[in-house]
Every structure is written in structure tokens, then in C-alpha cells.
Write an enzyme that holds these catalytic residues in place. Structure first.
Site, PDB file in Angstrom:
ATOM      1  N   GLY A 265       1.925   5.092   3.418  1.00 60.73           N
ATOM      2  CA  GLY A 265       2.863   3.890   2.693  1.00 60.73           C
ATOM      3  C   GLY A 265       3.765   4.552   1.656  1.00 60.73           C
TER       4      GLY A 265
ATOM      5  N   GLY B 252       0.686  -1.287   0.014  1.00 63.26           N
ATOM      6  CA  GLY B 252       0.126  -0.060   0.125  1.00 63.26           C
ATOM      7  C   GLY B 252       0.741   1.139  -0.116  1.00 63.26           C
TER       8      GLY B 252
ATOM      9  N   TYR C  11     -13.751  -2.996  10.251  1.00 63.96           N
ATOM     10  CA  TYR C  11     -12.175  -2.428  10.253  1.00 63.96           C
ATOM     11  C   TYR C  11     -11.542  -2.861  11.493  1.00 63.96           C
ATOM     12  CZ  TYR C  11      -8.725   1.185  10.100  1.00 63.96           C
ATOM     13  OH  TYR C  11      -7.569   1.717  10.427  1.00 63.96           O
TER      14      TYR C  11
ATOM     15  N   SER D 171      -4.190  -0.300  14.005  1.00 66.08           N
ATOM     16  CA  SER D 171      -5.042   0.741  14.361  1.00 66.08           C
ATOM     17  C   SER D 171      -5.737   0.709  15.791  1.00 66.08           C
ATOM     18  CB  SER D 171      -6.308   0.718  13.526  1.00 66.08           C
ATOM     19  OG  SER D 171      -7.061   1.838  14.130  1.00 66.08           O
TER      20      SER D 171
ATOM     21  N   GLY E  32      -0.393   8.204   0.518  1.00 65.39           N
ATOM     22  CA  GLY E  32      -0.546   8.317   2.169  1.00 65.39           C
ATOM     23  C   GLY E  32       0.701   7.745   2.924  1.00 65.39           C
TER      24      GLY E  32
END
Length: 315
Positions: free
Chosen positions: A53, A47, A200, A177, A51
Site C-alpha cells: 500500500g 492500508g 484468510y 490473493s 508494504g
């Protein structure tokens, strides 16, 4: 049927050549220099076309690493590769793979195993957030966030493990997260009472549980594993889709990830919130829950584990 002349139909010839090349490169798009030097460290950041990554890929390239840039968009991937190569310290290559497809993940891993004789760092950063708030399924029939954020990470990491072990000392960093919710093992794919936030959060807890298992399995191998919540509401596409106001910068999130890349002052398996070591959701430390997740993950991905060692056997 009359044969087609290559001289008469140059456009057709060019089109066919492009098609042949696409058959070989449909899952990898590379820009020179693509091959690392013999003593150059190799880092994969999933990824990494935007952003957090992207920032991590650029930082590692500036350090002189050969960076494997991953994503789904070839144009953005080429831009990151160009930026790393133009800076001049490191090198980069882009591979396209969709983590919503186990077939893509397998092809991606097989390509990396064929192309690279070492892998010093794996940052599992790719993910899909809680928005839109609807239940989506992957082509494999699994709840979208659970596969993209966790199951594909599980599969990719185990398929690349031989290279990581050969390259030890090595690092694995799982970008999780602070949003974590316990997994309901009677309804892992959340067919009842679905919410994007719940999906998520359970996928992100699964990453923390996976990190703890890896740390136990890899003890004594020279591979250190860590997971973290990098920063709250960075200005990323994930946060924009949610409609949330950013509270942190991408640079802050990258600083937290790079601490786990660089530091020798934490215990393998540890979970961090930003720069601070902390504790994840209680379910992460429940050995029985982790065993259930591990068994389910093996069944769904085709990975088999024995005596603390895992390998992909098909599925």
C-alpha cells in the site's frame, strides 16, 4: 469552585487545547497540503502506511494524484504523507481508521464524503494475513479476517460509491490473493475447525466474489472494477508474521496493481494473478453463492441494495 486561570496554568491550557483538537481529529491526521486542486485526481489506498500500500501511495503521488493515505499508525501515515508532499508532484492526507471496527469504517467514510467532492480511484489493499494461527474476533463480534479483509471493504466501498459515481470514469481495485477457499455458509465465522489460513483464504475469495458483483451492478456507469493476487510472498509485515521466505518484490506487486489502475484492456470484474488474467476459485462464479454472500454482507454491515444500487442505512 474557583476558576482556573489560563495565564497561571499555561501547561493545563495547552493540554486542554490538545484534548479539544483530538476530539475533532481522532480519526483523521492531516499534513498540508491536504486539499486537492480542482483538476487533481483523488485516490484512496487503504492500508497504505507500509508494504504494498505504501508503494502504491508513493507511485500515485509521483503521478500527481492527491492520495488519501489510510492506516492505524499516525507516525507511519505522516511519513508517507511527507514523502509524497516532498516529492512535489502530488499531495496527500492521512486518515486513521481501524477496519476491525464498523464504527471506525463509518466515521472514515463519512469524513471522506465531507472532505472530498471527487474520488477517482479506490484501491482496497488493507488486510490481515493468516498468522497468528488463532481465531480472533473484532469489536463487532465477527471473525477478524472476514471483517477486516472483506466486510469492512464491502461497507467502505458502498459508502463511498456516490463519490465514485460522480467522478466516473473511475476505478476500484480489490487486492485479493491466490489463497482462496470456498465459504462454508453454515459456518462463515469458522467456529469449527478454525485455521488462520482457511480464514484468510475465505476472506480473499469473498473479495473476488464482491468484485464480480460490483462489475455487474456498475455496468454502464463508467466505473471499472478488478481484483488480483498481486505477487507471492512479498517482503511485507504479513509475510514476516507468517515466517515465510519472500519470493517476489513489492515493486512486482505494485506493477500488477497499477496495471489494473491503468489498463483499458480487461473486462470489469476480471481477476488477475500478477499481470496475467486468470480464474479465481469456482465458488466465485456461482451466482447462488454470491447471492448468499451479498445477503449476509448486507445484514452484517447495514448496507441495503435495490435495483443494483446499494447504500448504507444503518445497522
Amino acid at each position: 469552585m474557583k476558576a482556573v486561570s489560563w495565564r497561571v496554568c499555561p501547561l493545563l491550557a495547552a493540554s486542554l487545547l490538545v484534548a479539544v483538537w483530538a476530539g475533532f481529529s481522532s480519526h483523521a491526521f492531516a499534513q498540508a497540503p491536504a486539499v486537492p486542486a480542482p483538476d487533481q485526481q483523488v485516490a484512496l489506498v487503504t492500508g497504505s502506511t507500509s508494504g504494498l500500500g505504501r508503494e502504491l501511495a508513493l507511485r500515485l503521488g509521483a503521478r500527481g494524484h492527491h492520495v488519501i493515505v489510510h492506516g492505524r499508525n499516525e507516525e507511519r501515515g505522516a511519513e508517507v504523507v511527507d514523502a509524497i508532499n516532498a516529492e512535489g508532484s502530488g499531495s496527500a492526507r492521512f486518515y486513521r481508521a481501524d477496519l476491525a471496527s464498523f464504527a471506525d469504517v463509518r466515521r472514515f467514510a463519512e469524513a471522506l464524503l465531507a472532505d472530498y467532492g471527487r474520488m477517482d480511484l479506490l484501491i482496497n489493499n488493507a488486510g490481515f494475513g493468516s498468522a497468528p494461527d488463532e481465531r480472533l474476533l473484532t469489536e463487532d463480534g465477527h471473525e477478524y479476517r472476514f471483517q477486516v479483509n472483506y466486510l469492512s471493504t464491502f461497507l467502505l466501498t458502498h459508502m463511498l460509491m456516490p463519490r465514485l459515481l460522480d467522478s466516473a470514469p473511475a476505478r476500484i481495485v480489490n487486492v485479493s490473493s491466490g489463497a482462496q477457499t470456498p465459504i462454508d455458509f453454515d459456518d462463515v465465522m469458522i467456529e469449527k475447525d478454525f485455521s488462520g489460513r482457511r480464514a484468510y483464504a475465505q476472506s480473499k475469495l469473498a473479495q473476488v466474489m464482491f468484485t464480480l458483483d460490483l462489475a455487474e451492478d456498475l455496468e454502464g456507469t463508467g466505473i471499472v472494477v478488478g481484483s488480483l493476487h498481486p505477487a507471492t510472498y512479498m517482503p511485507t509485515g504479513m509475510v514476516r508474521r507468517l515466517g515465510a521466505t519472500p519470493r517476489s518484490t513489492i515493486a512486482e506487486g505494485a506493477d500488477a496493481v497499477m496495471q489494473l489502475v491503468d489498463s483499458d484492456d480487461y473486462e470489469s470484474g476480471q481477476y488477475f494473478s500478477g499481470l496475467r488474467p486468470t480464474r479465481g476459485n469456482d465458488q466465485a462464479y456461482d451466482a447462488g453463492a454470491r447471492a448468499r454472500l451479498r445477503q449476509l454482507s448486507q445484514e452484517l454491515t447495514g448496507v441495503r441494495c435495490s435495483m443494483g444500487r446499494c447504500r448504507y442505512v444503518g445497522g
